[in-house]
Motif scaffolding. Structure first.
Motif, PDB file in Angstrom:
ATOM      1  N   GLY A 159       7.698  -5.766   5.837  1.00 18.37           N
ATOM      2  CA  GLY A 159       6.490  -4.978   5.879  1.00 18.37           C
ATOM      3  C   GLY A 159       6.098  -4.384   4.626  1.00 18.37           C
TER       4      GLY A 159
ATOM      5  N   ILE B 205       4.320  -7.004   2.780  1.00 15.98           N
ATOM      6  CA  ILE B 205       2.870  -7.046   3.025  1.00 15.98           C
ATOM      7  C   ILE B 205       2.143  -6.161   2.564  1.00 15.98           C
ATOM      8  CG2 ILE B 205       1.454  -7.102   5.096  1.00 15.98           C
ATOM      9  CD1 ILE B 205       3.880  -8.660   6.562  1.00 15.98           C
ATOM     10  N   VAL B 206       2.630  -4.982   2.832  1.00 12.19           N
ATOM     11  CA  VAL B 206       1.511  -3.525   2.241  1.00 12.19           C
ATOM     12  C   VAL B 206       1.414  -3.645   1.053  1.00 12.19           C
ATOM     13  CG1 VAL B 206       1.777  -1.043   2.155  1.00 12.19           C
ATOM     14  CG2 VAL B 206       2.514  -2.203   4.309  1.00 12.19           C
TER      15      VAL B 206
ATOM     16  N   LEU C 286      -1.064  -6.455  -0.291  1.00 10.25           N
ATOM     17  CA  LEU C 286      -2.343  -6.217   0.136  1.00 10.25           C
ATOM     18  C   LEU C 286      -2.959  -5.107  -0.444  1.00 10.25           C
ATOM     19  CD1 LEU C 286      -1.940  -7.343   3.916  1.00 10.25           C
ATOM     20  CD2 LEU C 286      -3.213  -8.182   2.169  1.00 10.25           C
TER      21      LEU C 286
ATOM     22  N   SER D 177      -6.425  -4.672  -2.454  1.00 16.66           N
ATOM     23  CA  SER D 177      -7.438  -3.630  -2.213  1.00 16.66           C
ATOM     24  C   SER D 177      -7.803  -3.070  -3.464  1.00 16.66           C
ATOM     25  CB  SER D 177      -7.001  -2.875  -1.085  1.00 16.66           C
ATOM     26  OG  SER D 177      -6.851  -3.335   0.166  1.00 16.66           O
TER      27      SER D 177
ATOM     28  N   LYS E 191     -11.138  -2.551  -5.372  1.00 12.45           N
ATOM     29  CA  LYS E 191     -11.727  -0.995  -5.858  1.00 12.45           C
ATOM     30  C   LYS E 191     -12.032  -1.008  -7.266  1.00 12.45           C
ATOM     31  CE  LYS E 191     -10.293   3.838  -5.750  1.00 12.45           C
ATOM     32  NZ  LYS E 191      -9.240   4.809  -5.943  1.00 12.45           N
TER      33      LYS E 191
ATOM     34  N   LEU F 171      -8.689   0.717  11.572  1.00 11.80           N
ATOM     35  CA  LEU F 171      -7.866   0.445  12.814  1.00 11.80           C
ATOM     36  C   LEU F 171      -6.408   0.948  12.353  1.00 11.80           C
ATOM     37  CD1 LEU F 171      -8.306  -3.185  14.079  1.00 11.80           C
ATOM     38  CD2 LEU F 171      -8.407  -1.280  15.422  1.00 11.80           C
TER      39      LEU F 171
ATOM     40  N   LEU G 264      -2.706  -0.226  13.285  1.00 13.17           N
ATOM     41  CA  LEU G 264      -1.706  -1.153  14.374  1.00 13.17           C
ATOM     42  C   LEU G 264      -0.332  -0.356  14.106  1.00 13.17           C
ATOM     43  CD1 LEU G 264      -2.844  -4.734  13.505  1.00 13.17           C
ATOM     44  CD2 LEU G 264      -3.788  -2.979  14.937  1.00 13.17           C
TER      45      LEU G 264
ATOM     46  N   GLY H 290      -8.051   2.167  -2.001  1.00 13.39           N
ATOM     47  CA  GLY H 290      -9.386   2.067  -2.105  1.00 13.39           C
ATOM     48  C   GLY H 290      -9.829   1.193  -1.229  1.00 13.39           C
ATOM     49  N   ALA H 291      -9.194   0.893  -0.033  1.00 13.87           N
ATOM     50  CA  ALA H 291      -9.408   0.133   1.119  1.00 13.87           C
ATOM     51  C   ALA H 291     -10.451   0.696   1.932  1.00 13.87           C
ATOM     52  CB  ALA H 291      -8.483  -0.366   1.962  1.00 13.87           C
ATOM     53  N   LEU H 292     -11.664  -0.168   2.217  1.00 17.07           N
ATOM     54  CA  LEU H 292     -12.735   0.434   2.853  1.00 17.07           C
ATOM     55  C   LEU H 292     -13.185  -0.512   4.121  1.00 17.07           C
ATOM     56  CD1 LEU H 292     -15.376   1.783   0.125  1.00 17.07           C
ATOM     57  CD2 LEU H 292     -14.180   3.099   1.774  1.00 17.07           C
TER      58      LEU H 292
ATOM     59  N   ALA I 113     -10.571  -4.491   8.143  1.00 15.53           N
ATOM     60  CA  ALA I 113      -9.388  -5.606   7.786  1.00 15.53           C
ATOM     61  C   ALA I 113      -8.525  -5.197   6.800  1.00 15.53           C
ATOM     62  CB  ALA I 113     -10.015  -6.942   7.171  1.00 15.53           C
ATOM     63  N   GLU I 114      -8.738  -4.421   5.884  1.00 17.45           N
ATOM     64  CA  GLU I 114      -7.530  -3.826   4.869  1.00 17.45           C
ATOM     65  C   GLU I 114      -6.930  -2.917   5.487  1.00 17.45           C
ATOM     66  OE1 GLU I 114      -9.810  -4.080   0.662  1.00 17.45           O
ATOM     67  OE2 GLU I 114     -10.928  -2.991   1.880  1.00 17.45           O
TER      68      GLU I 114
ATOM     69  N   LEU J 158      -6.425  -2.798   8.662  1.00 15.51           N
ATOM     70  CA  LEU J 158      -5.346  -3.382   9.734  1.00 15.51           C
ATOM     71  C   LEU J 158      -4.220  -4.106   9.186  1.00 15.51           C
ATOM     72  CD1 LEU J 158      -7.365  -5.825  12.088  1.00 15.51           C
ATOM     73  CD2 LEU J 158      -5.371  -6.649  10.912  1.00 15.51           C
ATOM     74  N   PHE J 159      -4.333  -4.780   7.986  1.00 19.28           N
ATOM     75  CA  PHE J 159      -3.044  -5.594   7.506  1.00 19.28           C
ATOM     76  C   PHE J 159      -2.067  -4.376   6.772  1.00 19.28           C
ATOM     77  CE2 PHE J 159      -5.974  -8.858   7.399  1.00 19.28           C
ATOM     78  CZ  PHE J 159      -5.548  -9.800   8.362  1.00 19.28           C
ATOM     79  N   ILE J 160      -2.682  -3.339   6.221  1.00 19.34           N
ATOM     80  CA  ILE J 160      -1.789  -2.234   5.666  1.00 19.34           C
ATOM     81  C   ILE J 160      -1.221  -1.760   6.834  1.00 19.34           C
ATOM     82  CG2 ILE J 160      -1.685   0.097   4.583  1.00 19.34           C
ATOM     83  CD1 ILE J 160      -3.737  -1.195   2.831  1.00 19.34           C
TER      84      ILE J 160
ATOM     85  N   PHE K  35      -0.401  -2.841   9.728  1.00 14.84           N
ATOM     86  CA  PHE K  35       0.483  -3.900  10.410  1.00 14.84           C
ATOM     87  C   PHE K  35       1.859  -3.589   9.698  1.00 14.84           C
ATOM     88  CE2 PHE K  35       2.137  -8.085  10.717  1.00 14.84           C
ATOM     89  CZ  PHE K  35       2.677  -7.907  12.137  1.00 14.84           C
ATOM     90  N   GLY K  36       1.659  -3.919   8.207  1.00 16.98           N
ATOM     91  CA  GLY K  36       2.930  -3.915   7.394  1.00 16.98           C
ATOM     92  C   GLY K  36       3.819  -2.573   7.802  1.00 16.98           C
TER      93      GLY K  36
ATOM     94  N   LEU L 296     -16.214  -1.256  18.103  1.00 14.44           N
ATOM     95  CA  LEU L 296     -15.236  -1.419  17.230  1.00 14.44           C
ATOM     96  C   LEU L 296     -15.614  -1.483  15.513  1.00 14.44           C
ATOM     97  CD1 LEU L 296     -11.993  -2.585  17.612  1.00 14.44           C
ATOM     98  CD2 LEU L 296     -13.068  -4.826  17.148  1.00 14.44           C
ATOM     99  N   ILE L 297     -16.905  -1.638  15.508  1.00 15.42           N
ATOM    100  CA  ILE L 297     -17.183  -1.819  14.113  1.00 15.42           C
ATOM    101  C   ILE L 297     -17.436  -0.235  13.385  1.00 15.42           C
ATOM    102  CG2 ILE L 297     -18.475  -4.056  14.027  1.00 15.42           C
ATOM    103  CD1 ILE L 297     -21.145  -2.441  14.542  1.00 15.42           C
TER     104      ILE L 297
END
Lengths: 337, 334
Positions: free
Chosen positions: A316, A319-320, A323, A327, A331, B76, B78, B126-128, B131-132, B134-136, B138-139, B276-277
Motif C-alpha cells: 500500500g 502504491i501511495v 502515485l 500527482s 502539480k 472517491l 476507497l 496536488g491530486a485533483l 482517479a488520483e 482513487l489510487f491513493i 486504495f493504497g 459520480l463526476i
C-alpha cells in the motif's frame, strides 16, 4: 484546437520516451533486488531469492496478473477503465471447468469461455462507450454481477476439473523448465506490445486516450476504437481465468477478489496514466513485476508471522508513494505553466 | 444539473411533480418496493421494522453518508473498508484497558486521523482528479487493513469476552430513546448535521462547486484544499461511527470486517442520484439510495432469492442506475 493538437503530440511523444517513464518503478525493482542481495550476504537472512526455482516462481505468480494487465493497459491508454476483470477471471474459470465437467471437449470449452469474455467486454463497451455511462461504475457493477454468477453456479464452493488433461495446459514444462503458462504470458505481452507499437489500431488507441475530440476530428472512429479496447480486456481477463483454472485444476468464485484494483494499481505504478494517452505493455510489466517481486521478497525473508500483513502494508505504501510522486510531478508541471 | 437546481418544496404543481418523478426514478422504485413488500409482508410497515432496517444497515448508511460529500466534490474514498476494520479492532481491544467511553472516543479519533491522513496525502500531492484520489485511497486502504491485521495478529476480538462494562454498546444495539432506537437517533443526528452543512454553510457550497469544476472553483477563490480535508475527515469519522454501530450489533471485531462496505457505500451514494463526476448530490438522496438497497434486500429475502443472486442484482441495479443517468444526460445535452 491548436493547443489541444500540441497537447496530443506531446503526450504521444512522452509515451515513446519509455526509459524516463520507467524510472520510478524500475528503480524500485533495482532497490528490491539490491536489498535482497544484501540480505543474502548476511548468514541469518540468507534465502533462495536468487535461485532458478524462485525465478520461475515469480514469473508464474506474475503470469496470470500480467495477462489481465495487458488488456487493462489497452483500456487505460484509450482513456477508459475496466474493473470487471476480477469478476471476469473468477467467472471464466468456473465456466470453463463446468463446461468441461458437462462433457464439452477442452478446446471447445476454452473457445466458448474466451468468446464469453469478449461478449462481456462488448456489454461493457456498449454501455460505457456508446451510451456514455461512467465506465468506473459500470465495470464495477459488471464485476459484482460476474462474481455473483460464479457464486451461484458453484454455490460459493471451489469446483475441480474431472479431466486430468486440463491442468497440463498451464503446467506442462517445455525445454525442461518453462511452464506453458509463462509462454502464454510472454505471447500475450508480445502481441500487446506489437499491437500498441506497430499497428494503426495501436496509434488510434493512444490518440483516442490523449484527446478524444481531436482524435474524432482527425477521422478516427473513436467509438469503435474505444469499444474494441473493452473487448480486448474481456478476452485477456477470460484467458487469465482459464489459465488460472488450469494452473490450479480448480476454480472458485473468490478468486477475483481485489484483483481488478491490484492490476489497475500495478499498471498505473508502471507508468500508464489513468487519464489516458500514456502507457505501454512494457511499463505495465515493470509495474506488475515490482509488486510481484515485493511480495516474493517478503515471503522469502520470513521475518516472523506478521510478515504477510507487513507486506500488504508495504504494498500500500509503495502504491501511495509512487502515485503521490506522479500527482506531485503533474502539480509542479501545472504550476510551471 | 436539472434536479439539483430545481427549487424544491415551494409550490408543487402536478406538472412539476411529474417532472420530479421522471427526474428521480428512485422514489418511484422505492414506492413500488414499499407497496410490493407491504402486500407480501404486512409487518413491513411498522416503526419496529424501520428500526430494524437502520440497525441492520447502520454501518452502510453511515459510511455512505460520509462518502456522499467525497463523491459530490468529485473524489472517491476507497479506504473506508480499511478504516472500519481498524476502528473496530482498536475500539474492542481498548475496552478492557481504558473503559468503554474512552475506547469509543479513541476509535472515533482513529477514524478521523485516517481521514485526515488521506486528505493530507491528496492535498500535498496536488491530486485533483478522481482517479488520483482513487489510487491513493486504495493504497491507504491496504495500509489500514494491514495495520488492523498486525494490531490483533489476525485474531477476531469478541466484545462479549471483555471483562469491563459494555453498556454503551448494548444500548447502541437494543436501547430505546422514546420510540426510536439509539442507533436510529445517532443516525438522525448525523444526517441532520450533514444536511445543515450541505445546505446552509459555505463549506457545503464549496463541496458542490469543487465537484462541478475544480479549475473554476479555484479561480473563484474556493478553498479547495480545506474542502478536501473536510470531506475526507467527515468520511473517516462517519466510517468510525459506522464501525462502532457495527461492533455493537455483531458483538465482535474482525480485522477484515470492513472490506465489503467500500463497494456498498459507493453503490448507495450513486443509486441515490449523486453524480459520480461530482457537483451534484445530497446526503438526503444517499439516504434514499441506501433505503432502496435495503428494501430491495428485504424484498428479495421475502421472495426467497439466494444471496448470490441478490449480490448479482445489486450489480445490475448499479449498472442500470448509471446507464439511465447517462441516457438522460445525453438527451438533455443533445
Amino acid at each position: 484546437m491548436n493547443t489541444r493538437q500540441l497537447n496530443l503530440n506531446s503526450r504521444i511523444r512522452s509515451s515513446s520516451r519509455t526509459v524516463l517513464g520507467l524510472q520510478k518503478a524500475f528503480l524500485a525493482i533495482l532497490l528490491v533486488v539490491l536489498a535482497m542481495a544484501v540480505f543474502n550476504l548476511i548468514p541469518e537472512t540468507r534465502n533462495n531469492f536468487f535461485s532458478e526455482a524462485n525465478f520461475i516462481n515469480i514469473l508464474k505468480s506474475a503470469s496470470i496478473f500480467l495477462i489481465l494487465a495487458m488488456g487493462e493497459t489497452v483500456v487505460l491508454i484509450a482513456g477508459g477503465v475496466d474493473l470487471s476483470i476480477g469478476g471476469m477471471m473468477a467467472f471464466s474459470g468456473v465456466v470453463v471447468i463446468l463446461l468441461m465437467n458437462a462433457g464439452v471437449p477442452i478446446p471447445v470449452a476454452i473457445a466458448l469461455t474466451l468468446l464469453m469474455g469478449v461478449a462481456v467486454g462488448a456489454v461493457n463497451a456498449f454501455i460505457s462507450v456508446y451510451q456514455r455511462a461512467e465506465p468506473f461504475i459500470i465495470t464495477l457493477g459488471m464485476g459484482i454481477v460476474l462474481t455473483g454468477a460464479a457464486q451461484q453456479l458453484t454455490n460459493a464452493r471451489s469446483v475441480s476439473s474431472t479431466l486430468p488433461d486440463f491442468q497440463l495446459i498451464a503446467n506442462t514444462q517445455i525445454l525442461g523448465w518453462v511452464p506453458i503458462l509463462v509462454v502464454v504470458m510472454l505471447a500475450v505481452l508480445a502481441v500487446t506490445y506489437w499491437m500498441l507499437r506497430s499497428t494503426s489500431f495501436g496509434r488510434n488507441v493512444y490518440a483516442v486516450g490523449g484527446d478524444y475530440e481531436v482524435a474524432k476530428y482527425s477521422g478516427i472512429n473513436v467509438r469503435r476504437t474505444k469499444a474494441a479496447t473493452y473487448l480486448i480486456c474481456g478476452l485477456t481477463a477470460a484467458l487469465g481465468g482459464v489459465m488460472l483454472a488450469s494452473q490450479l485444476n480448480s476454480a472458485s468464485s473468490i478468486a477475483g477478489e481485489n484483483t481488478a484494483l491490484y492490476v489497475v494499481c500495478a499498471v498505473v505504478v508502471g507508468g500508464t496514466s489513468v487519464a489516458g494517452g500514456v502507457g505501454g505493455a512494457i511499463k505495465s510489466t515493470i509495474g506488475l513485476l515490482l509488486l510481484g517481486l515485493l511480495t516474493n521478497a517478503f515471503n522469502q525473508l520470513r521475518i516472523d508471522s506478521l510478515v504477510s500483513y507487513l507486506s500488504t502494508a508495504l504494498l500500500g505504501i509503495i502504491i501511495v508513494s509512487i502515485l503521490w510522486l506522479d500527482s506531485y510531478g503533474r502539480k509542479r508541471r501545472r504550476e510551471a505553466v | 444539473m436539472s434536479a439539483a437546481t430545481q427549487p424544491v418544496g415551494r409550490r408543487v404543481s402536478p406538472r412539476a411533480a411529474g417532472d420530479f418523478l421522471k427526474n428521480n426514478p428512485i422514489y418511484v422504485a422505492i414506492a413500488l418496493l414499499v407497496i410490493v413488500t407491504s402486500v407480501v409482508e404486512p409487518k413491513f410497515l411498522t416503526l419496529n421494522n424501520f428500526d430494524n432496517i437502520v440497525r441492520q444497515f447502520g454501518v452502510l448508511i453511515f459510511a455512505a453518508l460520509g462518502m456522499t460529500f467525497v463523491i459530490m466534490a468529485g473524489f472517491l474514498d476507497l479506504s473506508i473498508g480499511g478504516i472500519i476494520s481498524l476502528v473496530a479492532v482498536v475500539t474492542v481491544t481498548l475496552i478492557d484497558p481504558i473503559g468503554q467511553g474512552p475506547a469509543i472516543l479513541v476509535g472515533l479519533a482513529v477514524g478521523l486521523a485516517c481521514g485526515l491522513l488521506n486528505s493530507i496525502l491528496i492535498v500535498a500531492s496536488g491530486a485533483l482528479t478522481q482517479a488520483e484520489s482513487l489510487f491513493i485511497t486504495f493504497g491507504m486502504s491496504l495500509v489500514y487493513g494491514a495495520v488492523a491485521l498486525m494490531y490483533v495478529q489476525g485474531v477476531t476480538q469478541f466484545l462479549t469476552y471483555s471483562e469491563s462494562d459494555i453498556s454503551i454498546f448494548e444500548a447502541l444495539n437494543s436501547g430505546q430513546i422514546g420510540f426510536l432506537s439509539v442507533a436510529t437517533v445517532v443516525f438522525l443526528v448525523c444526517l441532520a448535521i450533514l444536511a445543515v452543512i450541505e445546505k446552509r454553510t459555505y463549506m457545503g457550497r464549496s463541496v458542490v462547486l469543487t465537484g462541478g469544476n475544480k479549475v473554476a472553483a479555484r479561480l473563484a477563490g474556493i478553498p479547495i484544499s480545506r474542502t478536501i480535508v473536510m470531506i475526507y475527515a467527515i468520511s473517516g469519522l462517519l466510517s468510525a461511527i459506522g464501525a462502532i454501530v457495527l461492533i455493537s450489533r455483531v458483538t465482535l471485531a474482525d480485522p477484515t470486517m470492513g472490506t465489503p462496505y467500500m463497494t456498498q457505500a459507493i453503490l448507495a451514494v450513486v443509486v441515490g442520484g449523486t453524480a459520480l463526476i461530482g457537483g451534484r448530490g445530497s446526503v438526503l438522496w444517499t439516504v434514499a439510495g441506501a433505503f432502496l438497497l435495503i428494501l430491495l434486500n428485504n424484498c428479495l429475502n421475502l421472495l426467497g432469492v439466494s444471496s448470490y443472486v441478490q449480490f448479482m442484482i445489486w450489480g445490475v441495479v448499479l449498472i442500470a442506475v448509471i446507464w439511465l443517468d447517462a441516457v438522460k444526460e445525453t438527451r438533455v445535452s443533445g
